[in-house]
Design an enzyme around this catalytic site. Structure first.
Site, PDB file in Angstrom:
ATOM      1  N   HIS A  53       0.813  -1.214   0.000  1.00 53.01           N
ATOM      2  CA  HIS A  53       0.000   0.000   0.000  1.00 53.01           C
ATOM      3  C   HIS A  53       0.847   1.265   0.000  1.00 53.01           C
ATOM      4  CE1 HIS A  53       0.412  -0.152   4.537  1.00 53.01           C
ATOM      5  NE2 HIS A  53       0.452   1.151   4.364  1.00 53.01           N
ATOM      6  N   ASP A  56      -0.217  -7.552   1.250  1.00 51.72           N
ATOM      7  CA  ASP A  56       0.276  -6.178   1.432  1.00 51.72           C
ATOM      8  C   ASP A  56       1.795  -6.145   1.461  1.00 51.72           C
ATOM      9  OD1 ASP A  56       0.231  -3.472   1.670  1.00 51.72           O
ATOM     10  OD2 ASP A  56      -0.634  -3.398   3.677  1.00 51.72           O
ATOM     11  N   GLY A  80       3.961   6.125   8.623  1.00 53.72           N
ATOM     12  CA  GLY A  80       5.317   6.219   8.105  1.00 53.72           C
ATOM     13  C   GLY A  80       6.147   5.005   8.462  1.00 53.72           C
ATOM     14  N   ASN A  81       5.657   4.185   9.420  1.00 55.66           N
ATOM     15  CA  ASN A  81       6.336   2.948   9.772  1.00 55.66           C
ATOM     16  C   ASN A  81       5.967   1.793   8.843  1.00 55.66           C
ATOM     17  OD1 ASN A  81       6.445   4.085  12.959  1.00 55.66           O
ATOM     18  ND2 ASN A  81       8.137   2.784  12.321  1.00 55.66           N
ATOM     19  N   SER A  82       4.991   1.987   7.970  1.00 55.85           N
ATOM     20  CA  SER A  82       4.567   0.924   7.069  1.00 55.85           C
ATOM     21  C   SER A  82       5.752   0.328   6.320  1.00 55.85           C
ATOM     22  CB  SER A  82       3.572   1.450   6.026  1.00 55.85           C
ATOM     23  OG  SER A  82       2.255   1.361   6.470  1.00 55.85           O
ATOM     24  N   GLN A 138     -15.210 -23.199  -0.185  1.00 54.21           N
ATOM     25  CA  GLN A 138     -15.410 -22.026   0.660  1.00 54.21           C
ATOM     26  C   GLN A 138     -15.649 -22.502   2.086  1.00 54.21           C
ATOM     27  OE1 GLN A 138     -18.268 -19.190  -0.786  1.00 54.21           O
ATOM     28  NE2 GLN A 138     -18.619 -18.324   1.254  1.00 54.21           N
TER      29      GLN A 138
END
Length: 516
Positions: A145, A175, A247-249, A307
């Site tokens: 992201h 991610d 900002g730590n992502s 599923q």
């Protein structure tokens, strides 16, 4: 799976991704080099000192900056819940298509609805995140992201060096993204630890760039394991109270041995700041994904063709199960692997290869298997235990591919300044324009510096380079690779096989000193 930027949780808390944003009309100023550390004090180097650990780990962590130029009069199609059905060129600026939950999307939800003159100058959106060096040759790991739909990406090292980066692989479901930079020398790479052996209560260290403040070190403990925060595919997050913020992502979560055990991704927060509830993707889940991204540029996942849903207390009671174990099959895909193995709706899968599973671990373990492989599933039907051998299928979902032309893109031409020549690939266009037969191999010389080494040895535009030191060349990248390899071996002179109008001959070229 798409990620909403703020997912509502209980007690007014929201789950937030960690990238921070700035909006500017000009390019951001280059990051300043970090200040030199003060002289060490007595005791700084004592065994077990956090300062000692930080000194070693800080160079392994980077700042990731992603930007996109936005034209206020852009009439790109808006998503239905953002621009509305009546949006159009006459309704003001439209909202560009950014992934829900990406740092760019989160800001434009508010900003792009403002009326702006169509002739206003373009603005640049800057998303700041973190990352770390996975290999010394320039492989960088961050969150997907952070870089989603970015026009430009750069990586800032701990010493302030800024390097352009491109995406070589990305995966929204986990991610995760892998970038490549081209450093002048070897970079300090991280070591991965075993996140499965990390225990609740273990001390941990987070390093990243909260709010763009590079090289920030925080510490805490591993607060919990296997957290389901409804973000991403696996929902098996490590929880920490080490202070992490926007900002730590993409930054690393280290254990006290200096090994990466997690990748910081999200926080629970009442106001966007840290309240001691941070979440990291476990390293043991991330590494197989990262390896596929590096190798293939995308992730190929296994598929069960069924599923599943959680086994609630009421469901367990109705099925005469002693516990809420496993995953209940709600649907079987016709012709899928589960159907072929004889599984049916209402079965409860409890084991994979003898390992007890819940619905979360079941999804993770199946997705991690490569299509064509086999697993032994333990399941319960009508209160009785059974086993089935299942041939894993390939997930029908389309994988996330890196942007076109960015995956280790092979350039059509390369200039080697120290050799005094440039070469070009023998692609279809070049063959047609120069009437080059399909049988011709090598690369074509397209430029020669007037007083360079190549010119002095009689190499001319239109010649073909077939080999370097007896290694056949089929592309400009291969040519550059062989030259660099020989340069690393401290070779002073290399031999290249040249095909010119006069025939084929070996030509010596100097690398580190002029030939006599």
């Amino acid at each position: 799976m798409r990620y909403p930027p703020r997912m509502k949780a209980q007690y007014g808390i929201t789950i937030s991704l960690l990238s921070c944003l700035t909006l500017m009309t000009a390019r951001p100023a280059s990051a300043e080099a970090p200040e030199k550390p003060a002289s060490e004090q007595p005791g700084d180097r004592e065994k077990g000192s956090l300062a000692t650990l930080a000194d070693r780990l800080l160079p392994q962590v980077v700042n990731v900056s992603a930007s996109a130029s936005i034209h206020p009069g852009d009439t790109s199609e808006a998503s239905p819940d953002e621009g509305g059905p009546d949006s159009g060129p006459d309704q003001g600026p439209q909202i560009p298509k950014f992934a829900p939950g990406s740092p760019l999307d989160e800001y434009f939800h508010d900003y792009m609805k403002q009326k702006t003159a169509p002739d206003a100058p373009p603005r640049e959106m800057q998303a700041q995140g973190s990352g770390f060096i996975m290999s010394s040759d320039g492989i960088i790991v961050t969150n997907e992201h952070v870089i989603h739909n970015a026009d430009k990406i750069s990586v800032t090292l701990q010493d302030g060096t800024i390097l352009p980066a491109h995406i070589i692989g990305r995966d929204q479901k986990t991610d995760l993204a892998v970038l490549r930079v081209k450093p002048d020398g070897k970079l300090p790479a991280v070591t991965f630890g075993d996140s499965d052996t990390a225990r609740t209560g273990d001390k941990v260290v987070a390093i990243g760039n909260p709010f763009g403040l590079s090289g920030t070190v925080t510490s805490g403990i591993l607060s919990s394991r296997s957290r389901d925060i409804h973000h991403g595919l696996y929902n098996d997050y490590l929880q920490t109270d080490a202070a992490i913020n926007r900002g730590n992502s993409g930054g690393p979560l280290f254990n006290m041995a200096g090994e990466v055990i997690g990748i910081n991704t999200a926080i629970f927060s009442t106001g966007g700041g840290s309240i001691g509830l941070g979440f990291a993707i476990p390293a043991n889940d991330a590494v197989p994904v990262l390896q596929q991204l590096i190798k293939d540029g995308h992730v190929t996942r296994g598929w069960l063709g069924a599923q599943l849903q959680d086994v609630t207390p009421d469901i367990a009671k109705s099925l005469n199960l002693k516990s809420q174990e496993g995953g209940l099959i709600a649907e079987i895909k016709k012709g899928g692997p589960a159907a072929a193995a004889g599984l049916k709706t209402g079965d409860v899968v409890t084991e994979i290869d003898g390992q007890p599973v819940n619905i979360g671990t079941l999804a993770r373990l199946i997705a991690a298997r490569q299509p064509g492989g086999h697993v032994k599933l333990g399941y319960k039907r009508d209160g009785q235990s059974h086993e089935a051998i299942v041939t894993i299928g390939k997930s029908p979902e389309k994988p996330d591919m890196p942007p076109a032309g960015t995956r280790d893109a092979k350039p059509k031409n390369i200039t080697m300044a120290d050799l005094g020549l440039g070469v070009m690939a023998l692609d279809e266009d070049l063959r047609k324009s120069h009437d080059i037969p399909d049988s011709q191999r090598g690369v074509m010389v397209i430029s020669v510096a007037p007083h360079g080494t190549a010119a002095k040895r009689g190499i001319a535009v239109g010649d073909f380079i077939l080999q370097v030191q007896k290694v056949e060349i089929d592309s400009p990248a291969a040519f550059a690779h062989e030259v660099d390899r020989l340069r690393d071996q401290k070779k002073n002179i290399i031999l290249i096989l040249i095909q010119s109008k006069d025939g084929i001959s070996w030509v010596p070229l100097a690398l580190h000193q002029a030939l006599p």
